[in-house]
Design a protein around this motif. Structure first.
Motif, PDB file in Angstrom:
ATOM      1  N   VAL A  80      -3.570  -0.437   9.526  1.00  0.00           N
ATOM      2  CA  VAL A  80      -2.730  -0.717   8.356  1.00  0.00           C
ATOM      3  C   VAL A  80      -3.495  -0.234   7.120  1.00  0.00           C
ATOM      4  O   VAL A  80      -3.422   0.937   6.753  1.00  0.00           O
ATOM      5  CB  VAL A  80      -2.355  -2.215   8.290  1.00  0.00           C
ATOM      6  CG1 VAL A  80      -1.438  -2.494   7.097  1.00  0.00           C
ATOM      7  CG2 VAL A  80      -1.645  -2.635   9.575  1.00  0.00           C
ATOM      8  N   THR A  81      -4.248  -1.111   6.471  1.00  0.00           N
ATOM      9  CA  THR A  81      -5.051  -0.664   5.323  1.00  0.00           C
ATOM     10  C   THR A  81      -6.518  -1.064   5.472  1.00  0.00           C
ATOM     11  O   THR A  81      -7.289  -0.957   4.511  1.00  0.00           O
ATOM     12  CB  THR A  81      -4.509  -1.259   4.004  1.00  0.00           C
ATOM     13  OG1 THR A  81      -4.578  -2.697   4.089  1.00  0.00           O
ATOM     14  CG2 THR A  81      -3.079  -0.823   3.765  1.00  0.00           C
ATOM     15  N   GLY A  82      -6.912  -1.524   6.659  1.00  0.00           N
ATOM     16  CA  GLY A  82      -8.256  -2.041   6.853  1.00  0.00           C
ATOM     17  C   GLY A  82      -9.345  -0.999   6.996  1.00  0.00           C
ATOM     18  O   GLY A  82     -10.531  -1.326   6.930  1.00  0.00           O
ATOM     19  N   THR A  83      -8.972   0.246   7.209  1.00  0.00           N
ATOM     20  CA  THR A  83      -9.980   1.298   7.331  1.00  0.00           C
ATOM     21  C   THR A  83     -10.376   1.785   5.940  1.00  0.00           C
ATOM     22  O   THR A  83      -9.559   2.344   5.213  1.00  0.00           O
ATOM     23  CB  THR A  83      -9.450   2.479   8.158  1.00  0.00           C
ATOM     24  OG1 THR A  83      -9.196   2.041   9.491  1.00  0.00           O
ATOM     25  CG2 THR A  83     -10.479   3.607   8.208  1.00  0.00           C
ATOM     26  N   THR A  84     -11.632   1.572   5.579  1.00  0.00           N
ATOM     27  CA  THR A  84     -12.135   2.023   4.289  1.00  0.00           C
ATOM     28  C   THR A  84     -13.017   3.257   4.479  1.00  0.00           C
ATOM     29  O   THR A  84     -13.344   3.641   5.602  1.00  0.00           O
ATOM     30  CB  THR A  84     -12.982   0.921   3.616  1.00  0.00           C
ATOM     31  OG1 THR A  84     -14.199   0.758   4.373  1.00  0.00           O
ATOM     32  CG2 THR A  84     -12.234  -0.398   3.572  1.00  0.00           C
ATOM     33  N   THR A  85     -13.400   3.829   3.385  1.00  0.00           N
ATOM     34  CA  THR A  85     -14.325   4.966   3.462  1.00  0.00           C
ATOM     35  C   THR A  85     -15.661   4.546   4.062  1.00  0.00           C
ATOM     36  O   THR A  85     -16.353   5.363   4.676  1.00  0.00           O
ATOM     37  CB  THR A  85     -14.549   5.571   2.067  1.00  0.00           C
ATOM     38  OG1 THR A  85     -14.956   4.537   1.155  1.00  0.00           O
ATOM     39  CG2 THR A  85     -13.266   6.224   1.550  1.00  0.00           C
TER      40      THR A  85
END
Length: 393
Positions: A71-76
């Motif tokens: 969803v949006t949990g993958t960060t740089t």
């Protein structure tokens, strides 16, 4: 008819009678005990650069990742950590999970199903045991480090896809798996060898790159590597490392990855910083083996291939009493008791730490030598009172 309350009370009574009751003991941040129970072997969890990176990430990204990876949990930070983990260990790709437990669950359950055969060493970690059970595959448990038994089970697989589960360094006995021979057997039968490097990464191999790298198996197409970020890297989380195709499959099929909130940014940043410290200090793992040899010699037990030393005790109660005596003298150690031990023998679990200064390390050895001399009785290094394997937990 008994109630649930009756059942719970009876379960506790039985555990207490066997010396197997466990309790939680909260640890204060300013605890001054000499801690030889935790898994931060290299002391990187408290390294200034690691602490600063974790703190900065929490301030920048917040307390959590906010969502699952898809969803949006993958960060740089996650992407950077995966890229550098893969490069450090010599794998094509890596995928980071919230725990090492989830990494093992994902690797096995995403690769195996009802049409798969799993051949597992009897001494593998509970996470691999649970993964095998959840996969719904046919499971064959073979004797510890028995290559011939693995070969026989694969020969009888009847054309099914097959996984072989093992560890590079086993967490209780501290011995290593015959990875070269197992890889040859798996390659001959087109099986995948899943190797848990939880106790190998940061401890063995060139600069701590692990046993697979040391043996030249780091890029073998029939080998899948799993690891934890919570031991030598002093942070939290886990990883599966292998081909880009494997990682793509896990992203799409591994339920513990898909439905779990992503590793917190602070933990990802801490692990990344620890990895960079380790990469810049390639001689650091050698200190583990120097101190491990010294400790084993003073305690009169065999050396471990990794950072965990286990001292056999005659009973669970004696193990707990020895642990308490060491604690009273200012040294914290762990305690292996059934069903956590694959051969049924209770042990003190002592981790070798590089982060301690010489004075505190010498004090720890002095205390442990006295405690073990007082408490230990002759005990065999093999099974006692019958085999208890992880699959009977």
């Amino acid at each position: 008819m008994s109630t649930w309350a009756d059942w719970l009370a009876a379960q506790r009574t039985a555990r207490e009678a066997a010396g197997l009751q466990r309790v939680l003991r909260p640890r204060a941040a300013d605890d001054d005990l000499i801690d030889l129970a935790n898994n931060d072997y290299l002391g990187l969890g408290g390294h200034p650069a690691v602490r600063r990176s974790a703190a900065d990430a929490a301030l920048r990204w917040g307390a959590g990742a906010g969502a699952s990876r898809l969803v949006t949990g993958t960060t740089t930070l996650h992407a950077e950590l995966e890229r550098e983990l893969a490069g450090f260990t010599g794998r094509e790709a890596a995928l980071v999970f919230s725990t090492g437990y989830h990494a093992n669950l994902s690797a096995v359950t995403a690769l195996a199903d009802r049409d798969t055969l799993i051949v597992s060493d009897a001494h593998v970690h509970a996470s691999l045991i649970d993964a095998a059970r959840l996969s719904r595959a046919a499971i064959r448990v073979v004797a510890h480090n028995d290559v011939a038994a693995v070969r026989a089970e694969l020969a009888a697989a009847g054309g099914r896809r097959a996984l072989v589960l093992t560890e590079s360094v086993f967490s209780v006995l501290g011995d290593t798996a015959p990875l070269v021979e197992l890889t040859e057997v798996c390659a001959a039968r087109d099986a995948l060898l899943v190797v848990d490097e939880a106790h190998g990464l940061g401890v063995l191999g060139d600069g701590g790159r692990g046993v697979l790298h040391r043996l030249g198996l780091h890029d073998h197409p029939h080998v899948v590597m799993t690891a934890t970020l919570s031991k030598s890297l002093g942070a939290m989380g886990g990883a599966v490392l292998g081909s880009a195709a494997l990682v793509d499959h896990l992203v799409n099929r591994a339920r513990p990855f898909i439905f779990d909130t992503a590793l917190a940014p602070a933990a990802a940043a801490g692990a990344l910083a620890a990895l960079r410290v380790l990469r810049g200090a390639p001689d650091l793992p050698a200190r583990i083996h120097e101190r491990g040899a010294e400790l084993a010699g003073r305690l009169g037990v065999p050396r471990s291939a990794g950072a965990v030393l286990s001292v056999p005790m005659p009973s669970p109660r004696r193990a707990v009493a020895a642990q308490a005596e060491a604690l009273a003298a200012g040294v914290r150690v762990g305690c292996f008791r059934p069903p956590s031990v694959p051969d049924g023998i209770s042990r003190l679990r002592i981790t070798t730490h590089v982060g301690l200064d010489e004075a505190r390390w010498a004090r720890a050895i002095e205390v442990l030598a006295r405690v073990i001399a007082d408490r230990a009785e002759p005990a065999p290094w093999g099974a006692r009172g019958g085999q208890i394997t992880g699959y009977q937990q």
